[in-house]
Design a protein around this motif. Sequence first.
Motif, short mmCIF file in Angstrom:
data_model
loop_
_atom_site.label_atom_id
_atom_site.label_comp_id
_atom_site.label_asym_id
_atom_site.label_seq_id
_atom_site.Cartn_x
_atom_site.Cartn_y
_atom_site.Cartn_z
N ASN A 37 0.89 -1.19 -0.04
CA ASN A 37 0.02 -0.03 0.01
C ASN A 37 0.94 1.36 0.11
O ASN A 37 1.93 1.33 0.82
CB ASN A 37 -0.92 -0.03 1.34
N VAL A 38 0.61 2.12 -0.98
CA VAL A 38 1.40 3.31 -1.20
C VAL A 38 0.53 4.56 -0.82
O VAL A 38 -0.58 4.63 -1.70
CB VAL A 38 2.12 3.41 -2.62
N LEU A 39 1.24 5.64 -0.23
CA LEU A 39 0.26 7.01 0.12
C LEU A 39 1.15 8.03 -0.69
O LEU A 39 2.37 7.95 -0.67
CB LEU A 39 0.39 7.21 1.69
N ILE A 40 0.41 8.60 -1.62
CA ILE A 40 1.14 9.61 -2.45
C ILE A 40 0.53 11.08 -2.14
O ILE A 40 -0.71 11.12 -2.23
CB ILE A 40 1.16 9.53 -4.04
N ASP A 41 1.53 11.83 -2.05
CA ASP A 41 1.10 13.32 -1.86
C ASP A 41 2.28 14.22 -2.41
O ASP A 41 3.29 14.49 -1.73
CB ASP A 41 0.97 13.57 -0.40
N SER A 42 1.98 14.66 -3.60
CA SER A 42 3.32 15.14 -4.34
C SER A 42 2.80 15.83 -5.60
O SER A 42 1.85 15.53 -6.41
CB SER A 42 4.13 13.97 -4.96
N THR A 43 3.19 17.13 -5.84
CA THR A 43 2.88 17.89 -6.94
C THR A 43 3.69 17.59 -8.38
O THR A 43 3.61 18.42 -9.29
CB THR A 43 3.13 19.51 -6.47
N GLY A 44 4.64 16.59 -8.13
CA GLY A 44 4.92 16.22 -9.21
C GLY A 44 6.73 16.18 -9.54
O GLY A 44 7.42 16.52 -8.25
N GLY A 45 7.41 15.91 -10.63
CA GLY A 45 8.68 16.20 -10.74
C GLY A 45 9.25 15.34 -12.01
O GLY A 45 8.66 15.70 -13.18
N SER A 46 10.04 14.64 -11.85
CA SER A 46 10.61 13.90 -12.98
C SER A 46 9.86 13.00 -13.68
O SER A 46 9.52 11.88 -13.12
CB SER A 46 12.34 13.41 -12.56
N LEU A 47 9.58 13.01 -14.94
CA LEU A 47 8.97 11.82 -15.65
C LEU A 47 9.74 10.75 -15.97
O LEU A 47 8.89 9.70 -15.79
CB LEU A 47 8.62 12.56 -16.97
N ALA A 48 10.83 10.87 -16.11
CA ALA A 48 11.73 9.49 -16.03
C ALA A 48 11.38 8.65 -14.78
O ALA A 48 11.38 7.54 -14.85
CB ALA A 48 13.06 9.84 -16.12
N THR A 49 11.55 9.17 -13.62
CA THR A 49 11.42 8.63 -12.05
C THR A 49 10.11 8.10 -12.03
O THR A 49 9.84 7.15 -11.88
CB THR A 49 11.76 9.59 -11.06
N ALA A 50 9.08 9.09 -12.58
CA ALA A 50 7.69 8.39 -12.69
C ALA A 50 7.56 7.23 -13.41
O ALA A 50 6.79 6.17 -13.00
CB ALA A 50 6.86 9.56 -13.07
N LEU A 51 7.89 7.05 -14.47
CA LEU A 51 7.82 6.04 -15.50
C LEU A 51 8.46 4.90 -14.82
O LEU A 51 7.99 3.40 -15.00
CB LEU A 51 8.19 6.28 -16.96
N SER A 52 9.57 4.99 -14.37
CA SER A 52 10.53 3.79 -13.57
C SER A 52 9.42 3.25 -12.46
O SER A 52 9.45 2.13 -12.23
CB SER A 52 11.72 4.52 -13.18
#
Length: 153
Positions: A37-52
């Motif tokens: 289970n993952v909790l996310i609270d973020s306004t974004g950042g690196s597309l490469a990291t997100a895809l990984s």
Amino acid sequence: MPQPKYNLHLKGFVGGYDFDRDYVDYILAKNPGKPVNVLIDSTGGSLATALSISSAFKRHGDVSVHFVGMNASAATIASLGARHVSIDTAAWYLVHKCSNEFFKWSSLNADQMADLISALEKQKSDLDKLDAGVAAMYAAKCRKDPKALLDLM
């Protein structure tokens, strides 16, 4: 209803200290064959990291993501590999087209301006390809037409 225990809290800049792909891989490896289970609270950042991270969630197989707070950009993309995604009633979820930083302070002659325009057209073409790929990922997750998601972005 009991609250789930979160194995992973991803907050801050995607690709930064609190939202790092190596840490995601570490947590997933500690939980083979188990739900994560993952909790996310973020306004974004690196597309490469997100895809990984999205790919890591998909490979693990049993990942549930829950969004709280203000979420945007790469944070939403990171979740697309999860089996289940949910969002708090008071949370936000923003999708948008990809962007590049651009800074140019200069005095250009006509030839230099033509070179700059050519370089920008190449960047635009590359961004269009990234946008189409991200829209297809969103579309697959919510079973919508990729064109409709691209328009929404």
